[in-house]
Design a protein around this motif. Structure first.
Motif, PDB file in Angstrom:
ATOM      1  N   THR A  93     -27.271  44.207  12.652  1.00 22.28           N
ATOM      2  CA  THR A  93     -26.285  44.367  13.723  1.00 22.28           C
ATOM      3  C   THR A  93     -25.825  45.807  13.837  1.00 22.28           C
ATOM      4  O   THR A  93     -25.775  46.378  14.934  1.00 22.28           O
ATOM      5  CB  THR A  93     -25.066  43.460  13.461  1.00 22.28           C
ATOM      6  N   LEU A 200     -16.981  43.815  20.828  1.00 24.13           N
ATOM      7  CA  LEU A 200     -17.509  42.619  21.485  1.00 24.13           C
ATOM      8  C   LEU A 200     -19.033  42.594  21.436  1.00 24.13           C
ATOM      9  O   LEU A 200     -19.650  41.537  21.207  1.00 24.13           O
ATOM     10  CB  LEU A 200     -17.026  42.555  22.932  1.00 24.13           C
ATOM     11  N   VAL A 201     -19.660  43.761  21.657  1.00 26.26           N
ATOM     12  CA  VAL A 201     -21.123  43.832  21.593  1.00 26.26           C
ATOM     13  C   VAL A 201     -21.598  43.543  20.173  1.00 26.26           C
ATOM     14  O   VAL A 201     -22.598  42.846  19.964  1.00 26.26           O
ATOM     15  CB  VAL A 201     -21.629  45.214  22.061  1.00 26.26           C
ATOM     16  N   MET A 203     -20.120  41.656  17.964  1.00 24.30           N
ATOM     17  CA  MET A 203     -20.006  40.209  17.762  1.00 24.30           C
ATOM     18  C   MET A 203     -21.133  39.470  18.482  1.00 24.30           C
ATOM     19  O   MET A 203     -21.696  38.501  17.959  1.00 24.30           O
ATOM     20  CB  MET A 203     -18.653  39.726  18.287  1.00 24.30           C
ATOM     21  N   GLY A 204     -21.470  39.934  19.685  1.00 21.13           N
ATOM     22  CA  GLY A 204     -22.556  39.299  20.437  1.00 21.13           C
ATOM     23  C   GLY A 204     -23.893  39.447  19.744  1.00 21.13           C
ATOM     24  O   GLY A 204     -24.684  38.496  19.685  1.00 21.13           O
ATOM     25  N   LEU A 205     -24.157  40.647  19.201  1.00 20.34           N
ATOM     26  CA  LEU A 205     -25.405  40.869  18.473  1.00 20.34           C
ATOM     27  C   LEU A 205     -25.472  39.978  17.233  1.00 20.34           C
ATOM     28  O   LEU A 205     -26.507  39.362  16.950  1.00 20.34           O
ATOM     29  CB  LEU A 205     -25.519  42.339  18.069  1.00 20.34           C
ATOM     30  N   ALA A 207     -23.958  37.183  16.744  1.00 22.46           N
ATOM     31  CA  ALA A 207     -24.132  35.794  17.177  1.00 22.46           C
ATOM     32  C   ALA A 207     -25.588  35.513  17.529  1.00 22.46           C
ATOM     33  O   ALA A 207     -26.131  34.456  17.197  1.00 22.46           O
ATOM     34  CB  ALA A 207     -23.231  35.507  18.378  1.00 22.46           C
ATOM     35  N   GLY A 208     -26.225  36.469  18.202  1.00 21.15           N
ATOM     36  CA  GLY A 208     -27.636  36.290  18.546  1.00 21.15           C
ATOM     37  C   GLY A 208     -28.521  36.210  17.318  1.00 21.15           C
ATOM     38  O   GLY A 208     -29.435  35.375  17.247  1.00 21.15           O
TER      39      GLY A 208
END
Length: 224
Positions: A93, A200-201, A203-205, A207-208
């Motif tokens: 990440t 936020l990015v 966290m998104g990474l 999560a992916g």
């Protein structure tokens, strides 16, 4: 009683191949970090200590260590243990977000007719190594699923690094990225917008990556 079977010969060969690839990428990472350090030595106004303050350099150094551990275990075990999967998720990440942020900085500089030189070492650290990390995460066999509750771990390092960077920047008068520099942003609102968007990015990474680790529930089926 169902009999437990080990990994297939094809999966074992693939795991060994990715182990070799991880060794190569770890070596490339070390070379790139050393090359980037030597590159900044050419700037008389640049403090050597600032090199170690960059998020990219710290995350890539940690990534090299985790990559070496991943290579070693890929030769010895059929699946990656849970703790390694979590460590890989974190460093992956951070490495990927470094590439995204750097790419945005370079592209925006072009829009303002400001040219940023990207040496080969920075290209490796920001683009090529993150690209391999993504490929490894998607295709390397032997992964174990990561529990969703581990996603919050990804915020610890950025928050600690950010707090330290702001305190250090106020003391030495230097910040590694423009959006952290009070003199280059319009105020607290813009600073918060940049920082919040990056978190936020991140966290998104994360999560992916967690979702991909759970796809098909390969390996031992234990949550990391």
């Amino acid at each position: 009683m169902r009999r437990r079977t080990g990994p297939s010969s094809g999966q074992s060969r693939a795991r060994t191949a990715f182990g070799v690839a991880r060794v190569v990428v770890a070596i490339v990472g070390i070379v790139a970090l050393v090359g980037d350090y030597q590159y900044i030595l050419g700037f008389s106004s640049f403090s050597k200590a600032n090199y170690f303050a960059y998020f990219t350099n710290q995350s890539n150094a940690a990534g090299v260590v985790v990559m070496c551990l991943g290579a070693w275990l890929s030769f010895r075990r059929p699946v990656d243990p849970g703790w390694l999967m979590t460590a890989r998720m974190l460093t992956a990440t951070f490495t990927i977000i470094s590439g995204i942020v750097f790419g945005l900085i370079v592209s925006q500089a072009g829009d303002y007719n400001y040219r940023i030189v990207v040496p080969w070492s920075s290209q490796l650290l920001h683009f090529w190594i993150p690209s391999y990390v993504i490929i490894d995460w998607i295709f390397a066999p032997g992964r174990t699923p990561i529990a969703w509750k581990k996603i919050w771990l990804v915020l610890i390092y950025p928050l600690v690094w950010g707090g330290f960077t702001m305190v250090r920047g106020a003391i030495v008068g230097w910040y590694p990225y423009f959006f952290l520099d009070p003199g280059q942003v319009s105020g607290p609102l813009e600073f918060s917008a940049y920082s919040g968007a990056i978190l936020l990015v991140i966290m998104g990474l994360a999560a992916g990556l967690i979702a991909l680790s759970r796809r098909g529930r390969q390996g031992a089926g234990r949550k990391g």
